[in-house]
Design a protein around this motif. Structure first.
Motif, PDB file in Angstrom:
ATOM      1  N   VAL A  93       0.787  -1.437  -0.042  1.00 38.53           N
ATOM      2  CA  VAL A  93       0.025  -0.508   0.536  1.00 38.53           C
ATOM      3  C   VAL A  93       0.696   0.980   0.331  1.00 38.53           C
ATOM      4  N   VAL A  94       1.820   1.540   1.436  1.00 40.03           N
ATOM      5  CA  VAL A  94       2.445   2.653   1.128  1.00 40.03           C
ATOM      6  C   VAL A  94       3.250   2.656  -0.113  1.00 40.03           C
ATOM      7  N   GLY A  95       4.358   1.915  -0.640  1.00 33.82           N
ATOM      8  CA  GLY A  95       5.388   1.717  -1.903  1.00 33.82           C
ATOM      9  C   GLY A  95       4.293   2.222  -2.718  1.00 33.82           C
ATOM     10  N   GLU A  96       2.475   1.308  -3.222  1.00 31.00           N
ATOM     11  CA  GLU A  96       2.751   1.989  -4.396  1.00 31.00           C
ATOM     12  C   GLU A  96       1.505   3.062  -4.656  1.00 31.00           C
ATOM     13  N   ALA A  97       1.207   3.514  -3.152  1.00 34.29           N
ATOM     14  CA  ALA A  97       0.892   5.049  -3.060  1.00 34.29           C
ATOM     15  C   ALA A  97       2.245   5.984  -3.628  1.00 34.29           C
ATOM     16  N   LEU A  98       3.513   5.865  -3.098  1.00 34.26           N
ATOM     17  CA  LEU A  98       4.764   6.264  -2.858  1.00 34.26           C
ATOM     18  C   LEU A  98       4.613   6.073  -4.786  1.00 34.26           C
ATOM     19  N   PHE A  99       4.736   5.553  -5.397  1.00 31.36           N
ATOM     20  CA  PHE A  99       5.685   4.964  -6.235  1.00 31.36           C
ATOM     21  C   PHE A  99       4.987   4.432  -7.379  1.00 31.36           C
ATOM     22  N   SER A 100       4.034   4.834  -8.175  1.00 29.44           N
ATOM     23  CA  SER A 100       2.841   4.523  -9.437  1.00 29.44           C
ATOM     24  C   SER A 100       3.799   4.627 -10.324  1.00 29.44           C
ATOM     25  N   THR A 101       4.734   4.556 -10.742  1.00 29.95           N
ATOM     26  CA  THR A 101       4.971   3.949 -12.041  1.00 29.95           C
ATOM     27  C   THR A 101       5.726   2.775 -11.956  1.00 29.95           C
ATOM     28  N   GLU A 102       6.157   2.332 -13.868  1.00 22.01           N
ATOM     29  CA  GLU A 102       6.863   1.217 -13.277  1.00 22.01           C
ATOM     30  C   GLU A 102       8.250   1.463 -12.880  1.00 22.01           C
ATOM     31  N   LEU A 103       8.426   2.178 -13.389  1.00 20.36           N
ATOM     32  CA  LEU A 103      10.122   2.087 -12.569  1.00 20.36           C
ATOM     33  C   LEU A 103      10.322   2.172 -10.919  1.00 20.36           C
ATOM     34  N   GLY A 104       8.937   2.290  -9.687  1.00 19.51           N
ATOM     35  CA  GLY A 104       8.972   2.754  -9.475  1.00 19.51           C
ATOM     36  C   GLY A 104       8.870   0.760  -8.759  1.00 19.51           C
ATOM     37  N   GLN A 105       8.815   0.286  -9.122  1.00 22.66           N
ATOM     38  CA  GLN A 105       8.083  -1.478  -8.611  1.00 22.66           C
ATOM     39  C   GLN A 105       9.548  -1.605  -8.160  1.00 22.66           C
ATOM     40  N   ARG A 106      10.416  -1.226  -9.086  1.00 25.73           N
ATOM     41  CA  ARG A 106      11.839  -1.752  -8.195  1.00 25.73           C
ATOM     42  C   ARG A 106      12.046  -1.523  -7.023  1.00 25.73           C
ATOM     43  N   ALA A 107      11.758  -0.214  -6.811  1.00 30.02           N
ATOM     44  CA  ALA A 107      11.909   1.231  -5.827  1.00 30.02           C
ATOM     45  C   ALA A 107      11.324  -0.131  -4.631  1.00 30.02           C
ATOM     46  N   ILE A 108       9.893  -0.751  -4.907  1.00 31.86           N
ATOM     47  CA  ILE A 108       9.054  -1.801  -4.048  1.00 31.86           C
ATOM     48  C   ILE A 108      10.121  -2.389  -3.129  1.00 31.86           C
TER      49      ILE A 108
END
Length: 438
Positions: A144-159
């Motif tokens: 939840v927090v990860g997707e709220a912070l990083f919604s783009t495809e690039l953010g999936q690595r961060a999650i």
């Protein structure tokens, strides 16, 4: 006026369950020794505030006369100067810049992520399967927090990196904060694990920030967009470092609070069949079989009472503040630099504010006479430093309870009582429950 001295010391080193339960008993007992009690934490003298009225003074009325205390100083070199740790004019600037990210319209959008993530979790369950509930709730909170912070495809690595590292940062960071300074320099496995986790998270989050800036900052509907678009009164935005500090603050504060609240909520609901029955009846009446939304949350009054009670029973152990100017606290004159301790746990278990405080009783929040004194209930602190994510967290817990309990019962596994681990608060360990379709 003299300050009563606590009968004994409160050592910071050592983290066994018995020792930390002893600490909680110790801090709760201090109310018997006065409104402001001197407590020695090793070589450091502190002043423990025991009444809701004086706690409200420290956190709200005289809040600007205090900065964060010694415990928080030990975090800053590792987790930066985000809202949880910053002080003064810089804290005010950052708070004003971050606040729009938690506007109700934004939370309504994040609520869709909460419902979707909870549904995906429960869809993966099979009837009769034994779940490790604290692991499920930690994974859900990261999603939840990860997707709220990083919604783009690039953010999936961060999650993915957050899943790997964030609980190491939270737990080992608190061990450092509650231990003498020399401990963090020892070549202990926990120290090495913490240092590696911080380095990995810093690298990936800064990489995402740099990539967003290179693309041209736009509103992707996530928290990171809001941080990158935010400007202060002078029209200046945050630097990469300031943005990273706030991201790490949102990750650590947002994930731990909700994961723990959810795990303990399912534990308490299972222990109290009448609470479960009333929750499910409310969900059936309000939702009528459809998914929960942000607009439903104000109507789920009994669910809100359950969440309030969970946050009362399982709060932080202590908060610290430091006087930045002389302060009169209950007739005690504190000098500049005085370290003050507030215990949410002790306040939440004070029978003067909460009769029969060790009983789990959501109805105490629904009674017409439920008049809790200011300063007695502080699950998210209070005043200018109250957690900005409090509505986000409470919404996530209510929506998750509604999503799960409308379809499933979680039944404790016989002969497998939950164990408790402590850092800054109580962590369930081995919370084994069988998933039974409703």
């Amino acid at each position: 006026m003299g300050v009563p001295m606590a009968p004994g010391r409160l050592p910071f080193l050592g983290h066994s369950v018995a020792m930390l339960r002893g600490r909680q008993r110790f801090t709760s007992s201090l109310r018997d020794h006065g409104d402001v009690v001197r407590v020695d934490l090793g070589p450091m003298t502190t002043y423990f505030v025991t009444t809701p009225q004086l706690v409200h003074q420290v956190l709200v009325t005289d809040g600007p006369r205090f900065s964060k205390g010694a415990m928080f100083d030990k975090f800053r070199p590792y987790v930066g100067n985000g809202l949880v740790l910053s002080d003064g004019a810089f804290h005010l600037r950052q708070r004003r810049m971050v606040q729009p990210a938690f506007h109700r319209d934004r939370i309504a959008h994040y609520a869709e992520t909460m419902q979707r993530a909870a549904t995906a979790l429960t869809t993966s369950w099979t009837p009769g399967e034994v779940r490790v509930v604290e692991d499920d709730m930690q994974a859900l909170a990261v999603t939840v927090v990860g997707e709220a912070l990083f919604s783009t495809e690039l953010g999936q690595r961060a999650i993915a990196e957050v899943r790997r590292s964030v609980f190491v940062v939270i737990k080992q960071g608190m061990v450092r904060a509650l231990s003498p300074s020399f401990v963090e320099k020892l070549p202990l496995p926990g120290n090495r694990e913490f240092d590696r986790a911080i380095a990995r998270m810093r690298a990936i989050v800064l990489d995402v920030i740099a990539s967003r800036r290179a693309e041209g900052v736009a509103d992707h509907g996530d928290l990171l967009s809001m941080l990158l678009l935010a400007q202060d009164e002078a029209g200046d935005g945050m630097t990469d470092q300031q943005t990273y500090d706030e991201v790490l603050t949102l990750l650590t504060a947002g994930i731990e609070t909700t994961a723990l609240a959810l795990a303990w909520a399912f534990h308490e609901v299972a222990r109290h069949p009448d609470v479960e029955r009333r929750l499910v009846a409310e969900f059936d009446e309000v939702l009528d079989g459809r998914p929960a939304t942000f607009a439903d949350v104000p109507r789920l009054k009994y669910a809100a009472a359950v969440v309030n009670e969970v946050l009362r029973v399982y709060p932080l152990w202590i908060l610290m503040r430091r006087a930045v100017e002389p302060v009169d606290l209950g007739g005690v004159r504190l000098p500049v630099g005085a370290e003050v301790i507030v215990s949410p746990h002790a306040l939440h278990h004070d029978p003067a504010s909460f009769p029969d405080p060790h009983r789990f009783d959501p109805d105490r929040w629904l009674s017409p006479s439920a008049d809790v004194p200011r300063g007695a209930y502080i699950p998210f602190a209070a005043g200018a430093r109250q957690c900005l994510g409090n509505v986000f967290a409470q919404t996530e817990v209510v929506i998750t309870l509604a999503t799960v309990l409308s379809k499933w019962r979680l039944v404790p596994v016989p002969g497998k009582p939950v164990r408790t681990k402590f850092t800054s608060t109580a962590y369930p360990s081995g919370l084994l429950m069988t998933a039974v379709p409703r």
